[in-house]
Design a protein around this motif. Structure first.
Motif, short mmCIF file in Angstrom:
data_model
loop_
_atom_site.label_atom_id
_atom_site.label_comp_id
_atom_site.label_asym_id
_atom_site.label_seq_id
_atom_site.Cartn_x
_atom_site.Cartn_y
_atom_site.Cartn_z
N LEU A 1 -21.32 11.47 44.61
CA LEU A 1 -21.15 11.78 43.09
C LEU A 1 -19.68 11.47 42.77
O LEU A 1 -19.32 10.92 42.01
CB LEU A 1 -21.78 12.96 42.60
CG LEU A 1 -23.20 13.27 42.62
CD1 LEU A 1 -23.61 14.85 42.47
CD2 LEU A 1 -23.80 12.21 41.36
N ILE A 2 -18.75 11.86 43.55
CA ILE A 2 -17.38 11.94 43.43
C ILE A 2 -16.88 10.30 43.48
O ILE A 2 -16.48 9.79 42.83
CB ILE A 2 -16.52 12.60 44.30
CG1 ILE A 2 -16.52 14.14 44.04
CG2 ILE A 2 -14.91 12.23 44.63
CD1 ILE A 2 -16.21 15.09 45.35
N GLY B 1 -22.46 14.80 36.52
CA GLY B 1 -23.03 14.63 37.79
C GLY B 1 -23.71 15.71 38.27
O GLY B 1 -23.22 16.93 37.93
N PHE B 2 -24.82 15.55 38.95
CA PHE B 2 -25.77 16.85 39.25
C PHE B 2 -26.16 16.66 40.60
O PHE B 2 -26.57 15.78 41.21
CB PHE B 2 -26.79 17.17 38.36
CG PHE B 2 -26.81 17.27 37.13
CD1 PHE B 2 -26.64 18.68 36.51
CD2 PHE B 2 -26.47 16.40 36.10
CE1 PHE B 2 -26.57 18.86 35.25
CE2 PHE B 2 -26.09 16.56 34.81
CZ PHE B 2 -26.27 17.88 34.27
N PHE B 3 -25.86 17.71 41.68
CA PHE B 3 -26.15 17.93 43.09
C PHE B 3 -27.26 19.04 42.68
O PHE B 3 -26.99 20.08 42.34
CB PHE B 3 -25.31 18.22 44.02
CG PHE B 3 -25.65 18.89 45.05
CD1 PHE B 3 -26.87 18.23 45.87
CD2 PHE B 3 -25.08 19.91 45.76
CE1 PHE B 3 -27.32 18.84 47.01
CE2 PHE B 3 -25.70 20.47 47.06
CZ PHE B 3 -26.75 20.01 47.66
N CYS B 4 -28.51 18.66 43.27
CA CYS B 4 -29.63 19.60 42.96
C CYS B 4 -30.24 20.06 44.38
O CYS B 4 -30.37 19.17 45.45
CB CYS B 4 -30.80 19.02 42.40
SG CYS B 4 -30.23 18.24 40.55
N PHE B 5 -30.71 21.17 44.36
CA PHE B 5 -31.01 21.73 45.71
C PHE B 5 -32.25 21.08 46.20
O PHE B 5 -32.21 20.93 47.64
CB PHE B 5 -31.40 23.20 45.56
CG PHE B 5 -31.79 23.99 46.75
CD1 PHE B 5 -30.84 24.27 47.69
CD2 PHE B 5 -33.25 24.25 47.00
CE1 PHE B 5 -31.40 25.36 48.71
CE2 PHE B 5 -33.57 24.83 47.98
CZ PHE B 5 -32.81 25.30 48.99
N THR C 1 -29.44 9.20 29.30
CA THR C 1 -30.17 8.59 30.30
C THR C 1 -29.51 8.74 31.68
O THR C 1 -28.57 8.50 31.82
CB THR C 1 -30.24 7.15 29.99
OG1 THR C 1 -30.55 6.66 28.68
CG2 THR C 1 -31.02 6.29 31.12
N VAL C 2 -30.44 9.24 32.74
CA VAL C 2 -30.04 9.33 34.07
C VAL C 2 -29.88 7.88 34.59
O VAL C 2 -30.53 7.03 34.51
CB VAL C 2 -31.33 9.66 34.89
CG1 VAL C 2 -30.97 9.98 36.42
CG2 VAL C 2 -31.41 11.48 34.45
N GLY C 3 -28.74 7.81 35.28
CA GLY C 3 -28.10 6.57 35.85
C GLY C 3 -27.28 5.69 35.10
O GLY C 3 -26.96 4.84 35.32
N ARG C 4 -27.19 6.39 33.71
CA ARG C 4 -26.30 5.59 32.87
C ARG C 4 -25.06 6.64 32.18
O ARG C 4 -24.23 6.62 32.64
CB ARG C 4 -26.84 4.89 31.77
CG ARG C 4 -26.00 3.96 30.76
CD ARG C 4 -26.80 3.71 29.60
NE ARG C 4 -27.08 4.89 28.78
CZ ARG C 4 -27.89 4.54 27.74
NH1 ARG C 4 -28.57 3.41 27.45
NH2 ARG C 4 -28.29 5.77 26.86
N ASP C 5 -25.66 7.73 31.88
CA ASP C 5 -24.92 8.73 31.13
C ASP C 5 -24.65 10.00 32.13
O ASP C 5 -23.64 10.53 32.19
CB ASP C 5 -25.60 9.33 29.98
CG ASP C 5 -26.07 8.41 28.85
OD1 ASP C 5 -25.00 7.55 28.61
OD2 ASP C 5 -27.14 8.29 28.48
N ILE C 6 -25.57 10.11 33.07
CA ILE C 6 -25.53 11.17 33.98
C ILE C 6 -25.80 10.43 35.38
O ILE C 6 -26.69 9.79 35.40
CB ILE C 6 -26.16 12.47 33.70
CG1 ILE C 6 -27.44 12.18 33.48
CG2 ILE C 6 -25.31 13.07 32.46
CD1 ILE C 6 -28.25 13.62 33.66
N SER C 7 -25.38 11.09 36.37
CA SER C 7 -25.79 10.97 37.75
C SER C 7 -26.37 12.09 38.41
O SER C 7 -26.02 13.11 38.35
CB SER C 7 -24.96 10.23 38.72
OG SER C 7 -24.27 8.96 38.29
N VAL C 8 -27.63 11.80 39.16
CA VAL C 8 -28.20 12.89 39.79
C VAL C 8 -28.66 12.52 41.42
O VAL C 8 -29.11 11.43 41.60
CB VAL C 8 -29.53 13.00 39.03
CG1 VAL C 8 -30.31 14.65 39.77
CG2 VAL C 8 -29.52 13.25 37.74
#
Length: 352
Positions: free
Chosen positions: A174-175, A241-245, A263-270
């Protein structure tokens, strides 16, 4: 059925020479060229050793006992059994599997006693998810490998996922994608993996010169309460950015983002963990995830156990190519297997 006598007659050697070669006791006792001729003749005749006769000679049955704590009924962790079965077949062993619920010591002891009556040569003791575990007294004097867990005493070989690098690798990804405010959506349950993955997340942040922010961590359970917590984190901290368990918790991020017009992949990353088929093949965009090495854990465990039984290492050049590289059979335990990140569509570099 082809016999050793037939091999000896065709190869022009004695039956005792064939026996030494077939049973892999020819080193230093049979000329290498002659040994190759015997093996070639045996292959041409389709010779297969008689496992019953071998067990009578060696006092080994070539049977392994696999004690499973609900793994047999868990869809994705069942790959541990598939990997173990493949390794057993590759090394000339059979595997008997029993399933326990992990709560009844008496039932577990009965299952172990049943496997012992079959004369198994060694045991695999598997947990449903990574944890510290105590080896039952009934297994203390047996060749044993602890699977997807760590022996509390440190005296038994064990293998489990490298939980630290799950957190580290996900956060680094994510970084490198340019995320500035990375949240950790952890587990509310008291799990060994939860704390260690958090350590990896913190280490990656600090290595890149960032400060760990407790308010960017939300340890959530399931259903509406979890969705409410994730939504509150969106509104108060505005992470990108989100790291999920795990992949299941990544779904809460997708849902909370959609409710806020993001929108995931555009506005935020997961990034998730598990590569759980139900999630990975359902949500859109496809989730970048770290695959837990269940198959590899099962395969390595059997190879390690067989090497303990025979006193000989399983040749590492015969090990299969796997998504996560298999650790060395000589690696000091507890063995940690580094997981593989599968890059999909939920993480997009901010400068792309």
């Amino acid at each position: 059925m082809t016999t050793m006598k037939q091999i000896a007659e065709m190869a022009g050697v004695s039956v005792s020479t064939v026996s030494l070669v077939i049973n892999k006791r020819d080193k230093g006792r049979v000329n290498p060229g002659l040994a190759r001729r015997v093996r070639k003749t045996a292959d041409a005749l389709g010779y297969h050793p008689n496992p019953l006769a071998r067990s009578l000679r060696t006092s080994r049955t070539r049977i392994l006992g696999f004690i499973s704590e609900e793994i047999a009924t868990t869809p994705y962790a069942g790959n541990i059994i598939r990997g173990a079965q493949d390794a057993a077949s590759a090394t000339g062993y059979m595997m008997l599997t029993v399933n326990t619920d992990g709560t009844s010591k008496k039932d577990e002891e009965q299952e172990v006693a049943t496997l012992k009556r079959y004369g198994v040569d060694g045991f695999l003791y598997a947990k449903m998810y990574n944890r510290l575990a105590q080896v039952p007294d009934c297994l203390q004097d047996q060749p044993l490998v602890l699977v997807d867990a760590t022996d509390e005493s440190g005296s038994v070989p064990s293998i489990s996922p490298d939980e630290f690098h799950i957190g580290y690798d996900a956060t680094r990804h994510l970084i490198e994608a340019g995320c500035e405010r990375i949240a950790y959506i952890g587990a509310a349950e008291t799990l060994l993996a939860q704390g260690i993955r958090l350590q990896g997340y913190r280490a990656a942040l600090e290595e890149s010169g960032r400060t760990f922010v407790q308010d960017l961590v939300a340890n959530v359970g399931f259903n509406q309460p979890a969705l409410d917590q994730v939504g509150a984190l969106f509104d108060s901290q505005h992470p990108d950015g989100f790291f999920c368990f795990n992949d299941a918790r990544a779904w809460h991020v997708y849902e909370a983002a959609a409710r806020r017009g993001l929108t995931v992949g555009r506005d935020i990353s997961v990034v998730g963990v598990d590569n759980h088929r139900l999630v990975a093949e359902t949500i859109s965009p496809r989730l970048t995830t770290i695959e837990l090495p269940h198959y590899e854990i099962g395969y390595w465990s059997v190879c390690k156990l067989v090497s303990m039984i025979t006193g000989e290492p399983v040749p590492e050049d015969r090990l299969p190519d796997t998504i996560a590289p298999l650790p060395s059979m000589d690696a000091p335990w507890p063995v940690r297997i580094r997981c593989t990140l599968l890059s999909k569509d939920s993480v997009v570099p901010h400068n792309s």
